[in-house]
Design an enzyme around this catalytic site. Structure first.
Site, PDB file in Angstrom:
ATOM      1  CE  LYS A 300      -3.981  -2.081   0.196  1.00  0.00           C
ATOM      2  NZ  LYS A 300      -5.265  -1.505  -0.537  1.00  0.00           N
ATOM      3  CG  HIS A 419     -10.480  -7.141  -6.558  1.00  0.00           C
ATOM      4  ND1 HIS A 419     -11.364  -7.155  -5.836  1.00  0.00           N
ATOM      5  CD2 HIS A 419     -11.072  -6.594  -7.747  1.00  0.00           C
ATOM      6  CE1 HIS A 419     -12.651  -6.616  -6.106  1.00  0.00           C
ATOM      7  NE2 HIS A 419     -12.461  -6.263  -7.346  1.00  0.00           N
TER       8      HIS A 419
END
Length: 507
Positions: A300, A419
């Site tokens: 991230k 995902h």
């Protein structure tokens, strides 16, 4: 044998207090407990000597889509930036001793949640169909209301009639003359539609005694086609096109099924590098993931450039130059900011940058779009604006709409990289991608599926990972049935967990 009339539909608001770092009332997330998310963007990021990043930007919106975007700057970023527009948050919410962990650069305090639907029939077998749609806490009650608003389309219907005209039933749900005004086929109403349809697929598969992937694999091509609503996409995919693709997919199907059962479907992990982790935690999680056989990692980024530089360096040093690194900014940046930021991060050789900017800013960098439905996917494919496509099991209208997207991806020869994460998304999407390989794409080239090790313990039939791969589920259904104890404990606001937490929060 399909049987029974639907006699009851219930829906509950189930929330896990992940914003507080815990799976539930009695556990803080430990070093190996991770919180996942939805959005993923992929790209074949190739970095040249002058820091040129070519990234296949996968744009997804619960179904990620990628696109070729050449972005130039001093350290030029050419990004086929794969962006996930699902913008569903993933967060390996691991809590270290010194800090609570935020989910990502944009969604800093998600309570991973689900609108949990259970369908019952009057059949003597007592089999129930369970469906979910993923949310982030607040707003789940809105999805619950939407499910209840759709319930009249389901109640008192024979399951045989529903699956016998699944296209018609799908259109009935998505084309309600009044509810479609707050859609259509997107937003809260579509999330609710997915939850209901996921429950129907779970019920159908359980009655047939098969997991959903096997139900689909064994289904006659014409029956599969009859489940799809082709409205709005016939300029790209007709029923005849779909039938031809599925008929060709019959060749070698048995061999591919054996391969999946033996080896599983390749996955990548989003569990090592959430924002908020200490450097020691990053190293610990990466070391464990490497030990467990993982070769693809997502980090991230987006909150602070210098922090991103340090964290990416740690991860790259840990995994080495030969393993795959992906990045996810969760829609944090403006377009020029994304270009500048990624020009600095290019040296870490990311395969893709996910959600660099607004998922709806198509003109902004010609690569990003939030895919609410099959129509958006159709346009991206027509425009040759993507190199990867990421499906979503809850943003899209369940199996039915995902089938149309998988078939369009095959027609355009675009790899699908789903995902997952959240609450139950891994459990759901494994069925779709395994079916895709066996019956549609017949290829594993440039294909991988996200995995996050979080909240699986609340499901009756949790996902199974071996050798960094999804192993095909063997239990009948869609793997969506939650443990009743977990549902009662985490039901909002009356479950045991929230009865303890809410007064504390108010104080």
């Amino acid at each position: 044998m399909v049987r029974g009339r639907i006699s009851r539909l219930s829906v509950r608001d189930v929330r896990f207090p992940t914003s507080l770092g815990g799976h539930g009332a009695d556990a803080m997330v430990s070093a190996d407990a991770m919180v996942s998310a939805d959005a993923m963007v992929s790209a074949d990021a190739m970095v040249s000597a002058d820091a040129m990043v070519s990234a296949d930007a996968m744009v997804s919106a619960d179904a990620m889509v990628s696109a070729d975007a050449m972005v130039s700057a001093d350290a030029m970023v050419s990004a086929d930036a794969m962006v996930s527009a699902d913008a569903m948050v993933s967060a390996d919410a691991m809590v270290s001793a010194d800090a609570m962990v935020s989910a990502d650069a944009m969604h800093t305090d998600p309570d991973y949640s689900a609108a949990y639907v259970v369908i019952e029939t009057d059949a003597e077998d007592g089999i129930k169909g369970c469906g979910i749609t993923f949310t982030l806490g607040k707003g789940t009650e809105v999805v619950v209301c939407a499910v209840n608003a759709l319930a009249h389309h389901v109640l008192n219907k024979d399951l045989k009639d529903i699956v016998g005209d699944f296209r018609g039933f799908y259109r009935q749900l998505t084309s309600d003359g009044q509810l479609r005004w707050i859609g259509p086929e997107k937003g809260v109403v579509h999330l609710a539609t997915a939850a209901v349809l996921n429950a129907v697929w779970d019920l159908w598969a359980k009655q047939e005694g098969k997991p959903v992937w096997k139900l689909l694999v064994d289904m006659d091509p014409r029956t599969l086609v009859s489940c799809i609503d082709f409205r709005y996409i016939t300029d790209v995919l007709t029923e005849e096109d779909a039938l031809e693709i599925l008929q060709k997919g019959q060749i070698g199907k048995k061999e591919r099924e054996k391969q999946m059962l033996a080896q599983g479907y390749p996955a990548y992990t989003t569990s090592c590098a959430w924002l908020g982790y200490s450097d020691d935690t990053l190293k610990q999680l990466c070391a464990q993931a490497l030990k467990d056989g993982w070769t693809r990692f997502k980090v991230k980024v987006g909150a602070d450039l210098q922090d991103d530089m340090r964290r990416c360096q740690i991860i790259r040093d840990m995994i080495g130059p030969e393993k795959t690194l992906m990045m996810d900014a969760n829609q944090r940046w403006d377009v020029p900011e994304a270009v500048e930021w990624m020009s600095k991060l290019a040296k870490f050789k990311p395969l893709w940058i996910e959600e660099p900017t607004s998922p709806d800013d198509i003109l902004g960098h010609a690569t990003i779009s939030k895919c609410h439905n099959r129509v958006i996917f159709k346009q991206l494919l027509q425009a040759k604006a993507l190199q990867f496509l990421q499906i979503d099991s809850c943003r899209l209208g369940s199996v039915n709409e995902n089938l149309s997207v998988l078939l369009m991806a095959k027609k355009f020869e675009i790899p699908v990289c789903p995902h997952a994460g959240g609450v139950g998304l891994c459990e759901l999407v494994q069925h779709l991608i395994i079916f895709d390989y066996i019956s549609v794409s017949a290829s594993l080239e440039n294909r991988v599926c996200e995995y996050v090790d979080h909240l699986h313990e609340h499901f009756k039939y949790p996902v199974m990972i071996q050798r960094a791969s999804y192993m095909p589920p063997k239990d009948p259904g869609y793997s969506t049935e939650m443990k009743e104890e977990s549902v009662k404990k985490h039901q909002y606001p009356d479950g045991e967990v929230w009865k303890k937490l809410l007064p504390a929060q108010e104080n």
